[in-house]
Scaffold this motif. Structure first.
Motif, PDB file in Angstrom:
ATOM      1  N   GLU A 159       2.032   6.580  -6.902  1.00  0.00           N
ATOM      2  CA  GLU A 159       0.957   7.435  -7.398  1.00  0.00           C
ATOM      3  C   GLU A 159       1.238   8.899  -7.093  1.00  0.00           C
ATOM      4  N   THR A 160       1.814   9.167  -5.919  1.00  0.00           N
ATOM      5  CA  THR A 160       2.131  10.542  -5.539  1.00  0.00           C
ATOM      6  C   THR A 160       3.198  11.125  -6.459  1.00  0.00           C
ATOM      7  N   LEU A 173       0.835  -1.204   0.000  1.00  0.00           N
ATOM      8  CA  LEU A 173       0.000   0.000   0.000  1.00  0.00           C
ATOM      9  C   LEU A 173       0.871   1.256   0.000  1.00  0.00           C
ATOM     10  N   ARG A 188       2.511   1.672  -3.425  1.00  0.00           N
ATOM     11  CA  ARG A 188       1.550   2.127  -4.429  1.00  0.00           C
ATOM     12  C   ARG A 188       1.227   3.607  -4.241  1.00  0.00           C
ATOM     13  N   THR A 189       1.017   4.003  -2.981  1.00  0.00           N
ATOM     14  CA  THR A 189       0.734   5.410  -2.695  1.00  0.00           C
ATOM     15  C   THR A 189       1.909   6.293  -3.083  1.00  0.00           C
ATOM     16  N   TYR A 190       3.119   5.826  -2.774  1.00  0.00           N
ATOM     17  CA  TYR A 190       4.334   6.575  -3.112  1.00  0.00           C
ATOM     18  C   TYR A 190       4.445   6.768  -4.625  1.00  0.00           C
ATOM     19  N   GLN A 198     -12.021   8.790  -5.511  1.00  0.00           N
ATOM     20  CA  GLN A 198     -10.752   9.326  -5.990  1.00  0.00           C
ATOM     21  C   GLN A 198     -10.946  10.518  -6.922  1.00  0.00           C
TER      22      GLN A 198
END
Length: 304
Positions: free
Chosen positions: A77-78, A70, A73-75, A132
């Motif tokens: 996407e950011t 998680l 993935r967040t990293y 989102q």
């Protein structure tokens, strides 16, 4: 905690072997082992069970793996969002749209204006969860979102109370449909199959249309006997399964009008099972991009 350690850990859980994971990560095995040890020291527990062959995760490692994925993935996407915003500049309008709206209303209403320049669509958004879209608009990852609207869509509520404008592009209907049989009649019909259980191809909680389907069914005095056999986030995926005859489902009429006209699909319920949908564009009023202002003016004039 170094993000590299998380990627090392993910690689090790994939290969279950220090040598192969180190090779994939382009580092020597001793250095790779030290980084995994450093990660475990940082977390404060053992993540890898080194006594099994192949390697396995400890119970704590299993929990950590799901969170590590998680975080990664967040990293990613950011980073992608930051790079996209930087590359877009002040002259590009970034659109976000669901897959079904991209295939229908976007091409009808928005795409003709793209030839004038300054417009771009984020195709990644076609697989986003409903909420989102709101966060992307509020965080300026996109400038405009194209979405269905219905009062039951609670995820859009923040846009109603924040500094946002909207334009209603068109009206649509959310209709129950079924594949047709050899006689042209629907294989499943809410009007006909009042006693037997009817397989329903539904929407997952991430879908914007799930709340509309729930609202439609709550309005029924005598709810139909439905058995959910599948849930999907995308209307196009629901449509594909309906066309295969797995059950009936609700679709935006615009999305299935060709199949209805061809007789491959048929309405599977009366007017009481039809719900009105609006198609809206949203923007933040404080977004001062000149191209956005010009686009909004043209869109307002085209639908007036």
């Amino acid at each position: 905690m170094d993000i590299i350690w998380l990627r090392d850990f993910e690689s090790l859980t994939t290969h279950k072997n220090f040598s192969r994971a180190a090779e994939e990560r382009n580092v020597s095995q001793p250095a790779f082992s030290r980084r995994i040890r450093a990660l475990e020291d940082e977390v404060g527990v053992k993540l890898i069970n080194r006594q099994t062959f192949p390697l396995s995760l400890t119970p704590a490692g299993e929990v950590f793996l799901s969170q590590a994925k998680l975080i990664l993935r967040t990293y990613s996407e950011t980073i992608e969002r930051c790079q996209t915003i930087d590359a877009a500049g002040e002259n590009v309008i970034r659109f976000a749209s669901s897959q079904s709206l991209y295939m229908t209303h976007f091409r009808d209403h928005i795409e003709p204006l793209m030839e004038a320049g300054g417009l771009d669509v984020d195709l990644n958004s076609t697989s986003w969860a409903a909420d989102q879209f709101v966060s992307a608009l509020q965080q300026r990852y996109c400038d405009v979102i194209l979405t269905y609207w219905h009062p039951a869509m609670d995820f859009l509520s923040p846009l109603e109370v924040s500094k946002c404008d909207f334009l209603t592009l068109s009206e649509d209907q959310f209709v129950p449909v079924s594949k047709t049989g050899p006689d042209g009649a629907p294989l499943f019909d809410l009007r006909r199959d009042t006693k037997r259980q009817i397989p329903l191809l539904s929407y997952g909680s991430a879908s914007a249309l799930r709340s509309v389907l729930d609202h439609t069914l709550r309005q029924q005095i005598s709810p139909p006997n439905l058995l959910v056999v599948n849930q999907n986030a995308l209307a196009n995926s629901v449509k594909a399964m309906i066309l295969e005859g797995f059950g009936l489902g609700w679709l935006p009429r615009k999305l299935c009008e060709a199949e209805l006209a061809e007789g491959r699909l048929a309405l599977a319920g009366g007017d009481e099972f039809v719900t009105a949908l609006s198609v809206r564009l949203y923007r933040e009023t404080e977004n001062t991009k000149p191209t956005l202002h010009d686009f909004w003016r043209k869109m307002s004039a085209s639908i007036a």
